[in-house]
Design a protein around this motif. Structure first.
Motif, mmCIF file in Angstrom:
data_model
loop_
_atom_site.group_PDB
_atom_site.id
_atom_site.type_symbol
_atom_site.label_atom_id
_atom_site.label_comp_id
_atom_site.label_asym_id
_atom_site.label_seq_id
_atom_site.Cartn_x
_atom_site.Cartn_y
_atom_site.Cartn_z
ATOM 1 N N PRO A 178 -6.111 10.312 0.769
ATOM 2 C CA PRO A 178 -5.127 10.557 2.310
ATOM 3 C C PRO A 178 -3.719 9.251 1.635
ATOM 4 N N PHE A 179 -3.243 9.602 2.417
ATOM 5 C CA PHE A 179 -1.560 9.235 1.741
ATOM 6 C C PHE A 179 -0.957 9.879 2.917
ATOM 7 N N PHE A 180 -0.330 8.546 2.800
ATOM 8 C CA PHE A 180 0.994 8.006 3.361
ATOM 9 C C PHE A 180 2.167 6.575 3.343
ATOM 10 N N LEU A 181 2.245 7.496 2.479
ATOM 11 C CA LEU A 181 3.575 7.423 1.546
ATOM 12 C C LEU A 181 4.958 7.270 3.250
ATOM 13 N N MET A 182 5.214 8.319 3.505
ATOM 14 C CA MET A 182 6.462 8.249 4.736
ATOM 15 C C MET A 182 5.730 7.957 5.982
ATOM 16 N N GLY A 183 4.751 7.206 6.226
ATOM 17 C CA GLY A 183 4.356 7.223 6.905
ATOM 18 C C GLY A 183 3.751 5.663 7.894
ATOM 19 N N SER A 184 2.474 5.311 7.965
ATOM 20 C CA SER A 184 2.347 3.766 7.607
ATOM 21 C C SER A 184 1.179 3.538 7.428
ATOM 22 N N LEU A 185 0.541 2.463 7.355
ATOM 23 C CA LEU A 185 -0.806 2.570 6.705
ATOM 24 C C LEU A 185 -1.401 1.903 8.406
ATOM 25 N N SER A 186 -0.784 0.690 9.181
ATOM 26 C CA SER A 186 -1.461 0.415 9.947
ATOM 27 C C SER A 186 -1.403 1.208 11.354
ATOM 28 N N VAL A 262 -0.786 3.956 -5.590
ATOM 29 C CA VAL A 262 0.537 3.365 -6.132
ATOM 30 C C VAL A 262 1.549 3.860 -4.490
ATOM 31 N N ALA A 263 1.819 5.473 -4.184
ATOM 32 C CA ALA A 263 2.091 5.099 -3.494
ATOM 33 C C ALA A 263 1.841 4.507 -2.007
ATOM 34 N N ASN A 264 1.104 5.004 -1.328
ATOM 35 C CA ASN A 264 0.381 4.063 -0.472
ATOM 36 C C ASN A 264 0.398 2.762 -0.178
ATOM 37 N N LEU A 265 0.276 2.153 -1.795
ATOM 38 C CA LEU A 265 0.332 0.495 -1.911
ATOM 39 C C LEU A 265 2.104 0.531 -1.613
ATOM 40 N N ARG A 266 2.994 1.444 -1.718
ATOM 41 C CA ARG A 266 4.299 0.684 -1.754
ATOM 42 C C ARG A 266 4.491 0.850 0.143
ATOM 43 N N ARG A 267 3.582 1.689 0.960
ATOM 44 C CA ARG A 267 3.789 1.797 2.416
ATOM 45 C C ARG A 267 3.905 0.244 2.966
ATOM 46 N N GLY A 280 11.414 2.032 4.636
ATOM 47 C CA GLY A 280 11.635 0.912 4.331
ATOM 48 C C GLY A 280 11.482 1.353 2.966
ATOM 49 N N VAL A 281 10.781 2.125 2.684
ATOM 50 C CA VAL A 281 10.457 2.931 1.509
ATOM 51 C C VAL A 281 11.022 3.496 1.179
ATOM 52 N N ASP A 282 11.695 4.388 0.224
ATOM 53 C CA ASP A 282 11.784 5.803 -1.139
ATOM 54 C C ASP A 282 10.571 6.597 -1.471
ATOM 55 N N PRO A 283 11.036 7.217 -0.423
ATOM 56 C CA PRO A 283 9.983 8.489 -0.675
ATOM 57 C C PRO A 283 9.892 8.684 -2.335
ATOM 58 N N PHE A 284 10.925 9.241 -3.104
ATOM 59 C CA PHE A 284 11.013 10.252 -4.052
ATOM 60 C C PHE A 284 10.443 8.664 -5.537
ATOM 61 N N GLY A 286 8.436 6.431 -4.659
ATOM 62 C CA GLY A 286 6.669 6.552 -4.240
ATOM 63 C C GLY A 286 6.481 8.012 -5.252
ATOM 64 N N PHE A 287 6.743 9.163 -5.362
ATOM 65 C CA PHE A 287 6.209 9.764 -6.155
ATOM 66 C C PHE A 287 6.660 9.853 -7.576
ATOM 67 N N MET A 288 7.660 9.243 -7.981
ATOM 68 C CA MET A 288 7.824 8.826 -10.147
ATOM 69 C C MET A 288 6.604 7.685 -9.942
ATOM 70 N N ASP A 289 6.233 6.854 -8.742
ATOM 71 C CA ASP A 289 5.103 5.894 -9.785
ATOM 72 C C ASP A 289 3.903 6.551 -9.726
ATOM 73 N N MET A 290 3.765 7.723 -8.984
ATOM 74 C CA MET A 290 2.425 8.313 -8.714
ATOM 75 C C MET A 290 2.349 9.335 -10.545
ATOM 76 N N ALA A 291 3.973 9.709 -10.894
ATOM 77 C CA ALA A 291 4.131 10.347 -11.632
ATOM 78 C C ALA A 291 3.660 9.900 -13.055
ATOM 79 N N THR A 292 3.935 8.240 -13.117
ATOM 80 C CA THR A 292 3.541 7.959 -13.925
ATOM 81 C C THR A 292 2.187 7.157 -14.123
ATOM 82 N N LEU A 293 1.985 7.149 -12.881
ATOM 83 C CA LEU A 293 0.019 6.826 -13.151
ATOM 84 C C LEU A 293 -0.690 8.728 -13.884
ATOM 85 N N ASN A 294 -0.273 9.207 -13.576
ATOM 86 C CA ASN A 294 -0.688 11.387 -13.664
ATOM 87 C C ASN A 294 -0.007 10.856 -15.422
#
Length: 303
Positions: A178-186, A262-267, A280-284, A286-294
């Motif tokens: 699942p992926f909710f970087l640009m939305g909301s966990l709750s 990591v992107a979901n944790l940012r959210r 309150g979250v910069d999507p790009f 988040g993508f840079m963090d994911m690339a770091t993990l990748n």
């Protein structure tokens, strides 16, 4: 047919899902419903080639070209192909989806510039709604519902009561993370509760194979796992990236796109900090963090 080729699932005599394996980055699902004289299409695809293949698959079933097209959210894998069906089809979305589509432009080009997208254009909806709207495909009723801020700020699901079929968009990644970087966990958890109440028997996810309502439970378990990791890591003063690196994914390690943690944790951190859902979250970032993990490289675009 190889495993990589898209395929059409005839869910009922008037409802079809169009599935693009393996459902990874930029390989979304579409679908359509038709009474034989009128057709509604749910989402398009990320590239001209893939959208033309979707059109050919639609034609192969013998249904008319769509007069209505619903975007479940603004991400380019679901919207880049809009122009191949409009203006013959009226484009419908949540108002926030239209706003975000126009504001973000060709965002997939920025993330994956080497992908051959073909001649795609950015289009906002002709018709927008706020809470829900009912579209009529001949005698078939299609309820388009905004579940609140969830995967993004402008999500829609398409509910077909006559067949108990739900097109869930990216509230469901069947077999993926699942992926909710640009939305909301709750908000995503609230949205899943709303989807359960509809009483669907068949669920067409935004990515992955056609499934059933048990997908809601799988998604919720992952989201609650992220919430638990976020609460502990946030309290310990770890950054989302540090937290992701320290986290044992357990049963979720085998899911594709596991770097989305990591992107979901940012959210989740943003919500713990009191940021409004969807803000309150910069999507790009988040993508840079994911690339770091990748391993320091952007994830592969499968389109």
């Amino acid at each position: 047919m190889t495993a990589e080729e898209p395929y059409t699932v005839e869910i009922a005599s008037d409802v079809y899902a169009y599935v693009q394996p393996d459902g990874g980055w930029c390989l979304n699902n579409s679908g359509f419903v038709s009474d034989g004289t009128s057709t509604l299409l749910v989402d398009t695809a990320a590239t001209e080639r893939r959208t033309r293949a979707l059109g050919a698959a639609l034609d192969a079933t013998g249904v008319p070209r769509p007069r209505l097209l619903v975007n479940t959210h603004h991400h380019g894998d679901h919207t880049y192909g809009n122009g191949f069906f409009t203006p013959a089809a009226t484009l419908v979305s949540h108002s926030a989806c239209r706003r975000e589509a126009l504001a973000s432009g060709q965002h997939l080009h920025l993330l994956w510039p080497q992908t051959d997208y073909g001649d795609v254009s950015i289009q906002g909806a002709d018709l927008t709604y706020e809470d829900r709207v009912t579209l009529h495909v001949g005698d078939i009723e299609a309820q388009v519902i905004h579940p609140g801020v969830s995967h993004t700020v402008g999500d829609s699901v398409v509910w077909l009561p006559h067949r108990r079929v739900l097109f869930a968009g990216d509230l469901v990644f069947e077999g993926g993370t699942p992926f909710f970087l640009m939305g909301s966990l709750s908000g995503s958890l609230r949205a899943l509760a709303l989807l359960r109440e509809l009483g669907a028997e068949t669920v067409v996810p935004g990515h992955g194979p056609v499934t059933d309502p048990s997908a809601f439970d799988r998604a919720e378990r992952y989201m609650r796992f992220v919430a638990e990791v976020a609460e502990k890591s946030h309290a310990a003063g770890l950054t989302p990236l540090e937290a992701a690196r320290k986290t044992d994914l357990g049963e979720y390690a085998a899911l594709p796109e596991s770097e989305r943690l990591v992107a979901n944790l940012r959210r989740a951190y943003a919500e713990l900090d009191g940021e409004p859902e969807g803000e309150g979250v910069d999507p790009f970032a988040g993508f840079m963090d994911m690339a770091t993990l990748n391993g320091g490289e952007m994830m592969t675009c499968h389109a």
